[in-house]
Design a protein around this motif. Sequence first.
Motif, PDB file in Angstrom:
ATOM      1  N   HIS A  18       2.451   7.587   6.433  1.00 53.62           N
ATOM      2  CA  HIS A  18       2.820   6.456   5.578  1.00 53.62           C
ATOM      3  C   HIS A  18       3.787   6.931   4.503  1.00 53.62           C
ATOM      4  O   HIS A  18       3.702   8.060   4.027  1.00 53.62           O
ATOM      5  N   VAL A  22      -1.779   4.409   0.707  1.00 54.65           N
ATOM      6  CA  VAL A  22      -2.708   3.811   1.657  1.00 54.65           C
ATOM      7  C   VAL A  22      -3.729   3.029   0.849  1.00 54.65           C
ATOM      8  O   VAL A  22      -4.327   3.548  -0.082  1.00 54.65           O
ATOM      9  N   SER A  24      -6.130   0.862   2.506  1.00 57.30           N
ATOM     10  CA  SER A  24      -7.280   0.488   3.318  1.00 57.30           C
ATOM     11  C   SER A  24      -7.353   1.415   4.525  1.00 57.30           C
ATOM     12  O   SER A  24      -6.324   1.780   5.097  1.00 57.30           O
ATOM     13  N   VAL A  35      -7.958   3.502  11.483  1.00 54.90           N
ATOM     14  CA  VAL A  35      -6.875   2.566  11.226  1.00 54.90           C
ATOM     15  C   VAL A  35      -6.605   2.589   9.736  1.00 54.90           C
ATOM     16  O   VAL A  35      -7.539   2.542   8.922  1.00 54.90           O
ATOM     17  N   SER A  36      -5.334   2.684   9.351  1.00 56.03           N
ATOM     18  CA  SER A  36      -4.985   2.682   7.932  1.00 56.03           C
ATOM     19  C   SER A  36      -3.868   1.672   7.683  1.00 56.03           C
ATOM     20  O   SER A  36      -3.015   1.453   8.537  1.00 56.03           O
ATOM     21  N   ALA A  37      -3.914   1.047   6.511  1.00 57.77           N
ATOM     22  CA  ALA A  37      -2.894   0.097   6.087  1.00 57.77           C
ATOM     23  C   ALA A  37      -2.309   0.588   4.770  1.00 57.77           C
ATOM     24  O   ALA A  37      -3.021   1.113   3.918  1.00 57.77           O
ATOM     25  N   SER A  38      -1.012   0.408   4.618  1.00 56.73           N
ATOM     26  CA  SER A  38      -0.313   0.983   3.481  1.00 56.73           C
ATOM     27  C   SER A  38       0.558  -0.042   2.765  1.00 56.73           C
ATOM     28  O   SER A  38       0.941  -1.067   3.341  1.00 56.73           O
ATOM     29  N   ASN A  41       3.894  -1.519   4.152  1.00 54.57           N
ATOM     30  CA  ASN A  41       3.839  -2.639   5.111  1.00 54.57           C
ATOM     31  C   ASN A  41       3.655  -2.188   6.556  1.00 54.57           C
ATOM     32  O   ASN A  41       4.142  -2.839   7.479  1.00 54.57           O
ATOM     33  N   THR A  42       2.948  -1.074   6.745  1.00 55.84           N
ATOM     34  CA  THR A  42       2.639  -0.615   8.086  1.00 55.84           C
ATOM     35  C   THR A  42       1.138  -0.439   8.247  1.00 55.84           C
ATOM     36  O   THR A  42       0.413  -0.229   7.277  1.00 55.84           O
ATOM     37  N   VAL A  43       0.703  -0.539   9.495  1.00 59.10           N
ATOM     38  CA  VAL A  43      -0.670  -0.226   9.889  1.00 59.10           C
ATOM     39  C   VAL A  43      -0.550   0.876  10.934  1.00 59.10           C
ATOM     40  O   VAL A  43       0.266   0.781  11.853  1.00 59.10           O
ATOM     41  N   LYS A  44      -1.332   1.932  10.780  1.00 60.53           N
ATOM     42  CA  LYS A  44      -1.275   3.043  11.718  1.00 60.53           C
ATOM     43  C   LYS A  44      -2.653   3.261  12.337  1.00 60.53           C
ATOM     44  O   LYS A  44      -3.669   3.043  11.683  1.00 60.53           O
TER      45      LYS A  44
END
Length: 50
Positions: A18, A22, A24, A35-38, A41-44
């Motif tokens: 990211h 991060v 979440s 799963v991570s959200a940043s 504006n991406t989810v990995k």
Amino acid sequence: MKIWDAETGREIRTLSGHSSAVNSAAYSPDGRRIVSASDDNTVKIWDAGD
């Protein structure tokens, strides 16, 4: 994003990818993925294995 051992306080792993904070993260029900959200504006989706 850093993964920590809650019992020992030891860092287990660092996941890089990211470009912003991060905000979440969650393990999949089977514990095999994270799963991570940043704020970038991406989810990995990460492999949780070492």
